[in-house]
Design a protein around this motif. Structure first.
Motif: not given
Length: 101
Positions: A7, A10-11
């Protein structure tokens, strides 16, 4: 707050894409040669059959006590490039970066 390493990455991709859009039409753009991250991660192995090993990015805030013995510092050096291997400039066309979830 703990988040999965996937995550976090992804950010980071999302923020780079946003920087490319925001710089469109600007006189000054930046080439992203290297992105160096140093994160504290906790490694968790699940007892469930197919879950495997997961890496959680942990904050250094108030609840570091219980996890501190199980955390590791991971250094990542990333090179930003397009899906064709070209270097990234802020302000580049990003239409090829958006993938439906």
């Amino acid at each position: 707050m703990d988040i999965e390493l996937a995550d976090l990455l992804k950010s980071l991709r999302s923020e780079i894409s946003r920087a490319r859009i925001d710089a469109g039409g600007q006189d000054v753009r930046f080439r992203i040669n290297s992105i160096d991250l140093e994160v504290n991660v906790a490694v968790e192995k699940s007892a469930e059959g197919n879950a495997g090993v997961r890496f959680w990015v942990v904050s250094l805030g108030g609840k570091a006590g219980a996890k501190s013995a199980q955390t590791h510092v991971v250094k990542l050096s990333l090179t930003a490039e397009s899906d064709t291997g070209d270097p990234i400039l802020t302000g580049d066309d990003v239409s090829n970066l958006f993938v439906a979830d």
